[in-house]
Design an enzyme around this catalytic site. Structure first.
Site, PDB file in Angstrom:
ATOM      1  N   ASP A 131       0.841  -1.201   0.000  1.00 50.75           N
ATOM      2  CA  ASP A 131       0.000   0.000   0.000  1.00 50.75           C
ATOM      3  C   ASP A 131       0.872   1.246   0.000  1.00 50.75           C
ATOM      4  O   ASP A 131       1.227   1.759   1.048  1.00 50.75           O
ATOM      5  CB  ASP A 131      -0.907  -0.035   1.226  1.00 50.75           C
ATOM      6  CG  ASP A 131      -1.943   1.075   1.259  1.00 50.75           C
ATOM      7  OD1 ASP A 131      -2.168   1.712   0.210  1.00 50.75           O
ATOM      8  OD2 ASP A 131      -2.511   1.316   2.337  1.00 50.75           O
ATOM      9  N   GLU A 134      -3.054  10.578  -0.152  1.00 51.17           N
ATOM     10  CA  GLU A 134      -4.236   9.708  -0.122  1.00 51.17           C
ATOM     11  C   GLU A 134      -4.535   9.235   1.294  1.00 51.17           C
ATOM     12  O   GLU A 134      -5.698   9.053   1.678  1.00 51.17           O
ATOM     13  CB  GLU A 134      -4.016   8.504  -1.046  1.00 51.17           C
ATOM     14  CG  GLU A 134      -5.267   7.651  -1.280  1.00 51.17           C
ATOM     15  CD  GLU A 134      -5.459   6.541  -0.243  1.00 51.17           C
ATOM     16  OE1 GLU A 134      -6.556   5.940  -0.213  1.00 51.17           O
ATOM     17  OE2 GLU A 134      -4.520   6.263   0.529  1.00 51.17           O
ATOM     18  N   GLU A 135      -3.486   9.034   2.075  1.00 47.26           N
ATOM     19  CA  GLU A 135      -3.663   8.463   3.409  1.00 47.26           C
ATOM     20  C   GLU A 135      -4.138   9.474   4.457  1.00 47.26           C
ATOM     21  O   GLU A 135      -4.471   9.081   5.570  1.00 47.26           O
ATOM     22  CB  GLU A 135      -2.344   7.829   3.887  1.00 47.26           C
ATOM     23  CG  GLU A 135      -1.828   6.674   3.023  1.00 47.26           C
ATOM     24  CD  GLU A 135      -2.653   5.409   3.148  1.00 47.26           C
ATOM     25  OE1 GLU A 135      -3.707   5.448   3.803  1.00 47.26           O
ATOM     26  OE2 GLU A 135      -2.229   4.377   2.593  1.00 47.26           O
TER      27      GLU A 135
END
Length: 351
Positions: free
Chosen positions: A100, A136-137
């Site tokens: 990820d 994104e996180e």
């Protein structure tokens, strides 16, 4: 002699990416690496600030001069903290970003390169582009900024660890703070003050007992108390307290926000502050040759507005079940096999 899979180009690229600290807010160095790497392969590359004056940049690459392409391959550069250095265990690569999202990102690049070398995408551009985003996180700032690029794509292939299946859809999310205000006093005489921690716990208990929407495809919405903070000492009635929470929702984002407001409004001295949100995503998944299943985690898919990207799929090697944890890893055979998956998806959308 059989080729050594650990010397595969995607493995070499992933190792290079994972050697760079790229936790959210610290994506500068990995962005520079990707810019130089893709330029070395002959791509036209732009590093685009996510806001005027920002030091955080997305990386956008395409062939020739055509910024607008039919298919977009996209992944996120940032990883969750803490950075966990790369280690290799047989045919398993361990460390932060392995699944990820640096493993899927590397597979997208190699897939694009193989398609170009095989003559299955136009060498002068117009067929495929690569977009690698920051943040994104922690709120999706990079993909939100992509809406201002002035570019459209017929379809988008989003990379996340989906165990090499197409995702049928994923939950949305609303993140929020519940903030309680009290009045400090000596804990031996609590009636002289007002406990913010007690007020906060009352609201959180009510939120925990609330029934949220369900979906046949995505299952139940879930409520989570992520962080708690409050009080001064054991012998002081707490003057302030707050909790950072979320609802992973499967339907009706406006209705869920309205319910949150209604619940909190019933409690004096408690306020609600929304942090970020995105709706559930229903994806294209009925493509020959792929298994498909829904996922519970969220992605950048709903952050890229419909007017800029048409059909969308979510696909990638690795498992979300080890992402964000201390033992994040990806199996190299699956990583290599996913290259073929990305190529099949590009071919499907270029028909």
């Amino acid at each position: 002699m059989a080729p050594d899979i650990m010397d595969h180009p995607v493995v070499r690229l992933l190792k290079s990416l994972m050697s760079i600290v790229s936790t959210s807010e610290l994506e500068h160095d990995i962005g520079v690496f990707l810019e130089q790497y893709l330029r070395g392969l002959g791509y036209t590359v732009e590093r685009i600030p996510i806001a005027p004056g920002s030091t955080r940049h997305n990386v956008y690459a395409y062939l020739g001069a055509a910024r607008t392409t039919r298919v977009l391959l996209t992944a996120h550069m940032d990883t969750v903290p803490p950075h966990i250095p790369l280690t290799v265990d047989g045919d398993i690569i361990r460390g932060r970003g392995s699944s990820d999202d640096l493993g899927p990102l590397a597979a997208q690049i190699i897939a694009a390169e193989e398609l170009r070398k095989e003559g299955k995408v136009r060498g002068d551009g117009g067929d495929i582009a690569l977009l690698f985003v920051v943040g994104e996180e922690n709120g999706g700032h990079g993909m939100v900024a992509a809406n201002d690029m002035g570019v459209t794509w017929e379809s988008g292939i989003f990379a996340e660890p989906t165990e090499s299946k197409l995702a049928k859809g994923h939950k949305g999310q609303v993140a929020f703070e519940v903030i309680a205000h009290g009045l400090a006093c000596h804990s031996g005489y609590p009636y002289l003050g007002k406990s913010a921690t007690s007020a906060l716990l009352t609201v959180l208990n009510e939120l925990s007992a609330t029934k949220w929407p369900e979906s046949d495809l995505l299952g139940p919405s879930t409520f989570n108390i992520g962080t708690l903070q409050g009080g001064k000492k054991h012998n002081i009635v707490a003057p302030s307290a707050k909790a950072l929470c979320e609802v992973r929702m499967v339907a009706d984002l406006p209705g869920i926000k309205a319910k949150l407001k209604e619940i909190v409004s019933r409690h004096p001295d408690v306020e609600l502050k929304f942090v970020f949100e995105y709706p559930e995503a229903l994806l294209d998944w009925e493509i020959e040759g792929f298994e498909a299943a829904p996922v519970a985690f969220g992605t950048d898919v709903p952050r890229l507005r419909d007017e800029f990207c048409g059909k969308r799929v979510l696909y990638g090697p690795g498992s979300i079940l080890v992402a964000h944890g201390p033992d994040e890893y990806i199996r190299v055979p699956e990583l290599i096999n996913s290259i073929s998956g990305y190529k099949k998806l590009v071919a499907h959308f270029l028909k």
